[in-house]
Design an enzyme around this catalytic site. Structure first.
Site, short mmCIF file in Angstrom:
data_model
loop_
_atom_site.label_atom_id
_atom_site.label_comp_id
_atom_site.label_asym_id
_atom_site.label_seq_id
_atom_site.Cartn_x
_atom_site.Cartn_y
_atom_site.Cartn_z
N ASN A 250 -8.41 5.11 -0.13
CA ASN A 250 -7.90 3.82 0.33
C ASN A 250 -7.48 3.02 -0.89
O ASN A 250 -8.29 2.77 -1.79
CB ASN A 250 -9.00 3.08 1.10
CG ASN A 250 -8.50 1.80 1.74
OD1 ASN A 250 -7.48 1.24 1.34
ND2 ASN A 250 -9.21 1.32 2.75
N HIS B 91 -1.85 0.99 7.61
CA HIS B 91 -2.30 1.12 6.23
C HIS B 91 -2.11 2.56 5.78
O HIS B 91 -2.19 3.48 6.59
CB HIS B 91 -3.77 0.71 6.14
CG HIS B 91 -4.28 0.52 4.75
ND1 HIS B 91 -3.69 -0.33 3.85
CD2 HIS B 91 -5.34 1.07 4.11
CE1 HIS B 91 -4.36 -0.29 2.71
NE2 HIS B 91 -5.37 0.55 2.85
N CYS C 164 0.83 -1.21 0.00
CA CYS C 164 0.00 0.00 0.00
C CYS C 164 0.86 1.26 0.00
O CYS C 164 0.42 2.32 -0.44
CB CYS C 164 -0.96 0.00 1.18
SG CYS C 164 -0.16 0.07 2.80
#
Length: 648
Positions: A290, A252, A83
């Site tokens: 996201n 994240h 990520c």
């Protein structure tokens, strides 16, 4: 100081030459340096028979590099835990100029009837001062006919999957992309100055640094084209990718896609009076993406939040602010700034400084240095040792490379970005980075030779075992300063690059010599070193009005001047000057002058210092006499004189 903008070809692969060969042979390119096998996927040899490498034309009948341009939704994370890179790519879509640098000549690389298909693509990443062009084939790892890793939500758009493959090649294999540093990815795709802000530390260290200041700073950087990614740190491995009740995910990274302030109408104050007088309040918002393409913030200002009903449609349209699509969980969402700083722990941003002299917007002076920490084959602490470690190692600290610079005005802002070379480029085995940092101290106004005894630091960067560290200096007093880039421990050797950005030109140069050569022929060695600190003057009685006063310090050859300060009875400079001599007894003269601006300056008083080389620091107060010989006050001085010219 050197700077090279020339593109370097990774693995000496030339895109144009390879493409011509493929077209001539009528065979699509297959990259032998990064073959479509498990070798390019894993760190160690593994069997994975269900993974099939396919070209975009085998996955969709009408493949394209871009479909209707680039947007954050074009970059969705696959099964790879990268990520950090996917978020950086998502942030990249907000800067089209940078995107064109990373994906050069996109139109020519596009699937089109205008030119022949060759199955070869090129991308560029910024490494150690140069853009590195990475060539790949378009064979992508799939399972059951679907891409395994990064992909676009538009099924026939492939720029993000191909860009990820080029990045994996730069890192040795796809598996090496698991768990990297946000700031590294941002720097790789921008060439900007990477910085990571720890939100709690930023707000705690300085009481003046409020949440509003952080918001304004972030908005300013974003509006100037900075790439920004935010993350929520996980304290343990078990917390990684743990979903919170608010919809956010720990461990994240999220790309920041907008930072703005909007007017909100109070729903309880919609009377005629409130309409006339105004009943709106300001709301700071931040928009995030996201990389999973799902899992969003579910609190205030989320997709279907009632807060949006209090914002006029015309304002949203005018400001370009639109609530995310409330009909889908696409990973794109808004949240209030106060909630953002409550949950998010780290903000990684990569700033791009405008260095053009022909720009109407604010521009910065840029200076770049390439050097290294090296022992030069000498023992630790030897004169030619340049790998002294951090300030904890006092005996060797000053052996590091040293750079001197002058702050011309108190409003000058200076930013330093220190980057170490990555010796593992393209390799599966990743060599760990050494821990690096920067140390800044104020030095004598006339220093031209290396510092041998460290002075009190005025700023120290964080020390990090990553590729780069950053240090921003603001509101420093005018004067001369020394920057020392260091590794944490002595004897650690590696190349480094130092970038300096300032809103005024500063003279920035390395210090290489230890002491001057003296005499008419410059053949005599200095026998001593003396530091004179002029603290200030006190006059016996206050004269009428305020005077602008400066001091001049003279020896037999040169004279040096302090800055001009205003005062009535007392003036405080606290400025230092350095002298190397071949004699053990030295005499200096201090003159105090009135700066009259529009007329000839006036000598107020003077005094004489006799400095003995006694290896001591001595504070002394001397009488000041005017030109007629009348004592009118005193000057306070510290004399530090040593018989070793390399002591200070």
């Amino acid at each position: 100081m050197t700077r090279s903008e020339k593109t370097r070809h990774f693995g000496n692969q030339n895109y144009e030459k390879l493409r011509k060969i493929c077209i001539k042979k009528k065979q699509p390119f297959v990259d032998t340096l990064f073959p479509p096998t498990n070798q390019s996927l894993f760190l160690e040899q593994r069997q994975s028979s269900d993974i099939v490498w396919k070209r975009p034309g085998e996955l969709h009948p009408d493949p394209h590099l871009f479909v209707e341009g680039a947007s954050p939704n074009d970059v969705t994370q696959g099964i790879l835990g990268n990520c950090w890179f996917v978020s950086a790519c998502s942030a990249l879509t907000h800067n089209f100029k940078l995107l064109a640098q990373v994906i050069p000549d996109a139109d020519d690389q596009e699937w089109s009837t205008k030119h022949a298909y060759a199955g070869i693509f090129r991308f560029r990443f910024w490494r150690f001062g140069k853009w590195v062009e990475v060539v790949i084939d378009d064979l992508l790892p799939t399972r059951d006919g679907k891409l395994l890793f990064a992909r676009s939500k538009t099924p026939n758009e492939f720029w993000s999957a191909l860009l990820e493959k080029a990045f994996a090649k730069l890192y040795g294999c796809y598996e090496n992309l698991v768990g990297g540093h946000l700031s590294d990815a941002l720097q790789d795709v921008s060439g900007g100055v990477a910085e990571t802000l720890h939100v709690r530390k930023f707000l705690k260290d300085d009481p003046n640094d409020t949440e509003l200041k952080l918001f304004n700073d972030l908005k300013t950087a974003f509006d100037k084209g900075a790439l920004v990614v935010a993350a929520i740190a996980a304290r343990t491995k078990e917390e990684i990718e743990e979903s919170l009740d608010c919809g956010l995910v720990k461990g994240h990274a999220y790309a920041v896609s907008a930072v703005c302030t909007i007017d909100v109408t109070n729903p309880n104050e919609r009377s005629f009076t409130s309409f006339i007088m105004g009943s709106k309040r300001k709301q700071n918002l931040i928009r995030l993406q996201n990389p999973w393409g799902e899992k969003e913030w579910n609190g205030a200002w989320s997709d279907d939040s009632p807060e949006w009903q209090n914002v006029s449609a015309s304002q949203l349209s005018t400001m370009g602010v639109q609530p995310a699509n409330s009909d889908s969980d696409d990973g794109d969402f808004w949240m209030p700034w106060e909630s953002f700083v409550h949950y998010f722990t780290d903000i990684s941003l990569c700033q791009l400084f405008n260095t053009s002299v022909f720009s109407f917007s604010r521009s910065y002076d840029e200076q770049i240095v390439f050097s290294e920490w090296t022992t030069n084959g000498k023992k630790s602490g030897a004169p030619d040792d340049r790998a002294g470690g951090c300030h904890n190692f006092k005996a060797t600290f000053c052996n590091n490379p040293q750079y001197i610079f002058d702050i011309p005005s108190p409003n000058c802002s200076v930013m330093f970005a220190l980057i170490q070379n990555d010796p593992s480029e393209g390799l599966k085995k990743r060599e760990p980075f050494v821990t690096i940092g920067m140390h800044v101290m104020k030095v004598e106004n006339n220093r031209q030779y290396r510092v041998h005894t460290a002075m009190h630091p005025i700023a120290i960067s964080d020390y990090a075992s990553g590729r780069s560290v950053y240090l921003h200096l603001q509101s420093l007093p005018r004067g001369r300063y020394l920057l020392i880039p260091t590794t944490f421990a002595p004897k650690e050797q590696t190349l480094f690059m130092l970038r300096v950005y300032s809103d005024e030109h500063i003279h920035f140069s390395p210090l290489t010599k230890h002491a001057p050569k003296l005499g008419l022929l410059k053949c005599k060695s200095a026998q001593s070193v003396t530091r004179l600190t002029i603290h200030g003057v006190d006059f016996n009685s206050a004269s009428t009005g305020t005077h602008n006063v400066y001091a001049i310090l003279k020896d037999s050859r040169k004279s040096f001047r302090t800055k001009t300060l205003s005062g009535v009875k007392s003036i405080q400079w606290d400025e230092q000057f350095l002298f190397h001599k071949s004699k053990n007894r030295q005499q200096y003269k201090i003159e105090v002058w009135e700066d009259r601006k529009m007329a000839r300056d006036h000598l107020l008083a003077q005094s004489v210092i006799i400095a003995l080389i006694d290896n001591e620091n001595r504070d002394t107060t001397l009488q000041l006499t005017d030109p007629r010989g009348t004592v009118i006050g005193t000057v306070s001085v510290t004399v530090s004189a040593f018989d070793d010219p390399m002591y200070l």
